[in-house]
Design an enzyme around this catalytic site. Structure first.
Site, PDB file in Angstrom:
ATOM      1  N   ASP A   1     -11.471 -70.498  13.263  1.00  0.00           N
ATOM      2  CA  ASP A   1     -12.892 -70.870  13.321  1.00  0.00           C
ATOM      3  C   ASP A   1     -13.253 -71.742  14.522  1.00  0.00           C
ATOM      4  OD1 ASP A   1     -13.052 -69.563  10.898  1.00  0.00           O
ATOM      5  OD2 ASP A   1     -12.976 -71.394   9.701  1.00  0.00           O
TER       6      ASP A   1
ATOM      7  N   ALA B   1       7.755 -74.577  17.630  1.00  0.00           N
ATOM      8  CA  ALA B   1       7.747 -75.691  18.591  1.00  0.00           C
ATOM      9  C   ALA B   1       8.017 -77.023  17.883  1.00  0.00           C
ATOM     10  CB  ALA B   1       6.406 -75.730  19.309  1.00  0.00           C
TER      11      ALA B   1
ATOM     12  N   GLU C   1     -26.206 -57.821  22.324  1.00  0.00           N
ATOM     13  CA  GLU C   1     -27.600 -58.171  22.624  1.00  0.00           C
ATOM     14  C   GLU C   1     -27.938 -59.569  22.144  1.00  0.00           C
ATOM     15  OE1 GLU C   1     -26.705 -54.947  22.133  1.00  0.00           O
ATOM     16  OE2 GLU C   1     -27.348 -54.709  24.219  1.00  0.00           O
TER      17      GLU C   1
ATOM     18  N   ARG D   1      11.812 -77.044  16.764  1.00  0.00           N
ATOM     19  CA  ARG D   1      12.806 -77.177  17.855  1.00  0.00           C
ATOM     20  C   ARG D   1      12.683 -78.524  18.556  1.00  0.00           C
ATOM     21  NH1 ARG D   1      13.895 -70.971  19.716  1.00  0.00           N
ATOM     22  NH2 ARG D   1      15.056 -70.530  17.795  1.00  0.00           N
TER      23      ARG D   1
ATOM     24  N   GLY E   1      -6.459 -71.185   5.514  1.00  0.00           N
ATOM     25  CA  GLY E   1      -6.434 -69.826   6.079  1.00  0.00           C
ATOM     26  C   GLY E   1      -5.416 -69.728   7.204  1.00  0.00           C
TER      27      GLY E   1
ATOM     28  N   THR F   1      -6.699 -72.843  13.029  1.00  0.00           N
ATOM     29  CA  THR F   1      -7.779 -72.099  12.370  1.00  0.00           C
ATOM     30  C   THR F   1      -8.461 -71.199  13.390  1.00  0.00           C
ATOM     31  OG1 THR F   1     -10.005 -72.248  11.413  1.00  0.00           O
ATOM     32  CG2 THR F   1      -9.287 -74.149  12.675  1.00  0.00           C
TER      33      THR F   1
ATOM     34  N   ASP G   1     -13.516 -74.872  14.633  1.00  0.00           N
ATOM     35  CA  ASP G   1     -14.574 -75.800  14.227  1.00  0.00           C
ATOM     36  C   ASP G   1     -14.098 -77.242  14.089  1.00  0.00           C
ATOM     37  OD1 ASP G   1     -12.960 -75.287  12.063  1.00  0.00           O
ATOM     38  OD2 ASP G   1     -14.583 -75.046  10.624  1.00  0.00           O
TER      39      ASP G   1
ATOM     40  N   ARG H   1      -7.939 -62.399  11.199  1.00  0.00           N
ATOM     41  CA  ARG H   1      -6.914 -63.439  11.015  1.00  0.00           C
ATOM     42  C   ARG H   1      -5.507 -62.956  11.352  1.00  0.00           C
ATOM     43  NH1 ARG H   1      -8.916 -66.505   6.183  1.00  0.00           N
ATOM     44  NH2 ARG H   1      -6.898 -66.150   5.224  1.00  0.00           N
TER      45      ARG H   1
ATOM     46  N   ARG I   1      -4.464 -72.231  -0.396  1.00  0.00           N
ATOM     47  CA  ARG I   1      -5.462 -73.281  -0.581  1.00  0.00           C
ATOM     48  C   ARG I   1      -5.089 -73.934  -1.908  1.00  0.00           C
ATOM     49  NH1 ARG I   1      -8.944 -71.976   3.528  1.00  0.00           N
ATOM     50  NH2 ARG I   1      -9.319 -69.754   3.881  1.00  0.00           N
TER      51      ARG I   1
ATOM     52  N   GLY J   1      -6.682 -76.123   9.030  1.00  0.00           N
ATOM     53  CA  GLY J   1      -8.056 -76.373   9.445  1.00  0.00           C
ATOM     54  C   GLY J   1      -8.616 -77.621   8.780  1.00  0.00           C
ATOM     55  N   ASP J   2      -9.923 -77.615   8.712  1.00  0.00           N
ATOM     56  CA  ASP J   2     -10.677 -78.744   8.201  1.00  0.00           C
ATOM     57  C   ASP J   2     -10.205 -79.261   6.824  1.00  0.00           C
ATOM     58  OD1 ASP J   2     -13.284 -80.057   8.897  1.00  0.00           O
ATOM     59  OD2 ASP J   2     -13.702 -79.396   6.852  1.00  0.00           O
TER      60      ASP J   2
ATOM     61  N   ARG K   1     -16.875 -69.631   8.985  1.00  0.00           N
ATOM     62  CA  ARG K   1     -17.184 -70.626   7.957  1.00  0.00           C
ATOM     63  C   ARG K   1     -18.250 -71.625   8.439  1.00  0.00           C
ATOM     64  NH1 ARG K   1     -13.885 -72.223   3.631  1.00  0.00           N
ATOM     65  NH2 ARG K   1     -11.984 -71.580   4.631  1.00  0.00           N
TER      66      ARG K   1
END
Ligand code: F6P
Length: 328
Positions: free
Chosen positions: A133, A27, A193, A30, A16, A131, A135, A261, A77, A107-108, A177
């Site tokens: 997420d 970065a 809340e 360069r 993702g 990511t 996570d 995203r 993916r 990500g993962d 996720r």
């Protein structure tokens, strides 16, 4: 391979997309060129490595992208990369293109692919946590998380206006996720809340808890942030339950979806991505391999792939109580 054999670095984004990926690409590119390396951009993540969609990258290729959301390299993916045959094709293309090391931003799942590929072909690979997420274990934050949180905050602020006018109960589902970072910190940032998160889904019935605590109290509208999750049933599942069990509430659901995203990365994400991108090349120069760059208390750290992927990142459960106290 020793560091002096390193000549050409391939870079790809996978899984993702996340705001700040472009700042990271810039970065890495360069810093690599500054240190005398050749750089090749691999399109569409591991898919492009398998199909050979690889282009030379100069400093100009990454001009004017630090502020752009998405990823100029595209992403995908790629189930094929999870097969030995797919990885063999990917390796053959690396050899053909003269790429000796990879920087993988994702990500993962993307870092899991990197770990397997690195072990199988004895390749130096550095991962950057990209990511929304948040996570990944071993890093306080991931590239894209802060921007997504800000997007959630802006959206929820708007929903609050209509929730309040109509005196409604809103369940707002955010991404993650099976991780509750966006929901929990989103709830804190918006004065919601409650947050309903997967990390505690097997321990308490969070909805029942919420209702028993009289979550509407003196208020006439409520916002509950819900992390997407099979365990909790997500916002739709919870709304159905409330409609059946507590028909007195006027319930609505908003699923924020992929808006989370997109967008121009926040200053924090641009800075994080820039620092991590530079660190990826420094890691290769130091002879590091198969580590993810993380950030721990403002310091950049190297986290072995195994640790980053296999451990569950702890969430600060005390914050659930903070959300509760602050919503009386
Ligand atoms: O991992 C990032 C993420 O946005 C998750 O929060 C979400 O579950 C998933 O990707 C959605 O994936 P896709 O874009 O393939 O629908």
């Amino acid at each position: 391979m020793s560091e002096s054999d390193l000549k050409c670095i391939g870079i790809l984004t996978s899984g993702g997309d996340a705001p700040g990926m472009n700042a990271a690409i810039r970065a890495v590119t360069r810093t690599a060129i500054y240190n005398g390396f050749e750089v090749k951009g691999i399109l569409r993540g591991y898919k492009g490595l398998i199909t050979g969609e690889i282009i030379p990258f100069k400093t100009q290729n990454v001009s004017n992208i630090i502020q752009q959301g998405g990823t100029i390299l595209k992403t995908a993916r790629c189930p094929e990369f999870m097969t030995p045959e797919g990885r063999r094709l990917a390796y053959e293309n690396m050899v053909k293109e003269g790429i000796n090391a990879l920087v993988v931003i994702g990500g993962d799942g993307s870092l899991t692919g990197a770990r397997i590929f690195a072990a199988e072909y004895n390749l130096p690979i550095i991962g950057l946590p990209g990511t929304i997420d948040n996570d990944l274990y071993g890093t306080d934050t991931t590239i894209g998380y802060d921007t997504a949180l800000n997007t959630i905050m802006e959206a929820v602020d708007k929903i609050r206006d209509t929730a309040s006018s109509h005196e409604r109960l809103f369940f707002i589902e955010v991404m993650g996720r099976e991780a509750g970072f966006l929901a929990l910190n989103g709830a804190l940032a918006t004065g919601a809340e409650a947050a309903i998160i997967p990390e505690i889904a097997t321990e308490v019935d969070q909805l029942a808890d919420l209702i028993q605590n009289g979550f509407r109290k003196s208020k006439n509208s409520s916002i509950v942030l819900v992390a997407e999750s099979e365990l909790t049933g997500g916002a739709m599942g919870l709304a159905e339950r409330v409609k059946n069990e507590y028909p007195q509430y006027d319930v609505r659901v908003t699923i924020l979806g992929h808006i989370q995203r997109g967008g121009s990365p926040s200053a924090s994400d641009r800075i994080l991505a820039s620092r991590m991108g530079e660190a990826a090349i420094n890691a290769l120069l130091e002879g590091q391999r198969n580590v993810m760059i993380g950030i721990d208390d403002e310091e950049l750290v190297y986290v072995p792939f195994n640790k980053a992927i296999k451990n569950q990142k702890p969430i600060n459960r005390d914050l659930l109580n903070t959300v509760k106290i602050l919503s009386i």
